[in-house]
Motif scaffolding. Structure first.
Motif, PDB file in Angstrom:
ATOM      1  N   PHE A  58       0.844  -1.174   0.041  1.00  0.00           N
ATOM      2  CA  PHE A  58       0.041   0.109   0.035  1.00  0.00           C
ATOM      3  C   PHE A  58       0.995   1.285  -0.012  1.00  0.00           C
ATOM      4  CE2 PHE A  58      -2.651  -3.250   1.537  1.00  0.00           C
ATOM      5  CZ  PHE A  58      -3.947  -2.938   0.887  1.00  0.00           C
TER       6      PHE A  58
ATOM      7  N   SER B 234       3.771  -2.508   5.276  1.00  0.00           N
ATOM      8  CA  SER B 234       4.279  -2.502   3.915  1.00  0.00           C
ATOM      9  C   SER B 234       5.487  -3.285   3.987  1.00  0.00           C
ATOM     10  CB  SER B 234       4.745  -1.154   3.381  1.00  0.00           C
ATOM     11  OG  SER B 234       5.371  -1.123   2.468  1.00  0.00           O
TER      12      SER B 234
ATOM     13  N   LEU C  66      -2.241  -3.166   6.455  1.00  0.00           N
ATOM     14  CA  LEU C  66      -1.584  -2.240   5.416  1.00  0.00           C
ATOM     15  C   LEU C  66      -0.478  -1.986   5.715  1.00  0.00           C
ATOM     16  CD1 LEU C  66      -4.483   1.033   5.377  1.00  0.00           C
ATOM     17  CD2 LEU C  66      -4.219  -1.312   3.760  1.00  0.00           C
TER      18      LEU C  66
ATOM     19  N   SER D   5      -9.399  -3.011   7.027  1.00  0.00           N
ATOM     20  CA  SER D   5      -8.369  -2.085   6.547  1.00  0.00           C
ATOM     21  C   SER D   5      -9.000  -0.420   6.888  1.00  0.00           C
ATOM     22  CB  SER D   5      -7.891  -2.186   5.262  1.00  0.00           C
ATOM     23  OG  SER D   5      -9.077  -1.993   4.255  1.00  0.00           O
TER      24      SER D   5
ATOM     25  N   ARG E  87      -2.198   4.906   3.118  1.00  0.00           N
ATOM     26  CA  ARG E  87      -2.178   4.347   4.317  1.00  0.00           C
ATOM     27  C   ARG E  87      -2.663   5.333   5.241  1.00  0.00           C
ATOM     28  NH1 ARG E  87       2.870   1.191   5.938  1.00  0.00           N
ATOM     29  NH2 ARG E  87       4.097   2.633   4.507  1.00  0.00           N
TER      30      ARG E  87
END
Length: 115
Positions: free
Chosen positions: A34, A64, A62, A51, A39
């Protein structure tokens, strides 16, 4: 011994708004990364309840793994920048098709431009 695995990357957006990148590894693994702006936006569209900005799980959902993907992505882009322009010239595509592809490459975000 190191092994390399090719990846495919798809930029994901909703109504021209960046969401992130879907990364597909040659071995079949897929990862959704994302975008920071997505985010961090409390008014972002809700993709799933977990989310949603008010969900206690939103940060982990979310989260990463971008550092792991960045190396493979940069390697793939470097190879594309090196090879694709010559491959396009040698391609049996029509001149108009080649021109459209070059135009598309120029419209990409700077970090993804090919030639």
């Amino acid at each position: 011994m190191t092994t390399s695995e090719s990846v495919s990357v798809l930029r994901v957006s909703l109504s021209s708004r960046p969401v992130g990148y879907l990364v597909g590894y040659q071995g079949g693994r897929n990862v959704m990364v994302f975008d920071e702006s997505f985010r961090g936006d409390p008014d972002r569209p809700t993709l799933t309840l977990s989310s949603h900005p008010t969900s206690p799980r939103a940060t982990s959902v979310l989260g990463s793994p971008w550092p792991a993907i960045r190396v493979a992505l940069n390697d793939t882009l470097a190879k594309a920048r090196e090879r694709w322009p010559d491959m396009l010239e040698e391609s049996p595509m029509l001149t108009e098709q080649k021109a459209r592809l070059r135009h598309h490459w120029r419209k990409l975000l700077p970090e993804f431009r090919i030639g």
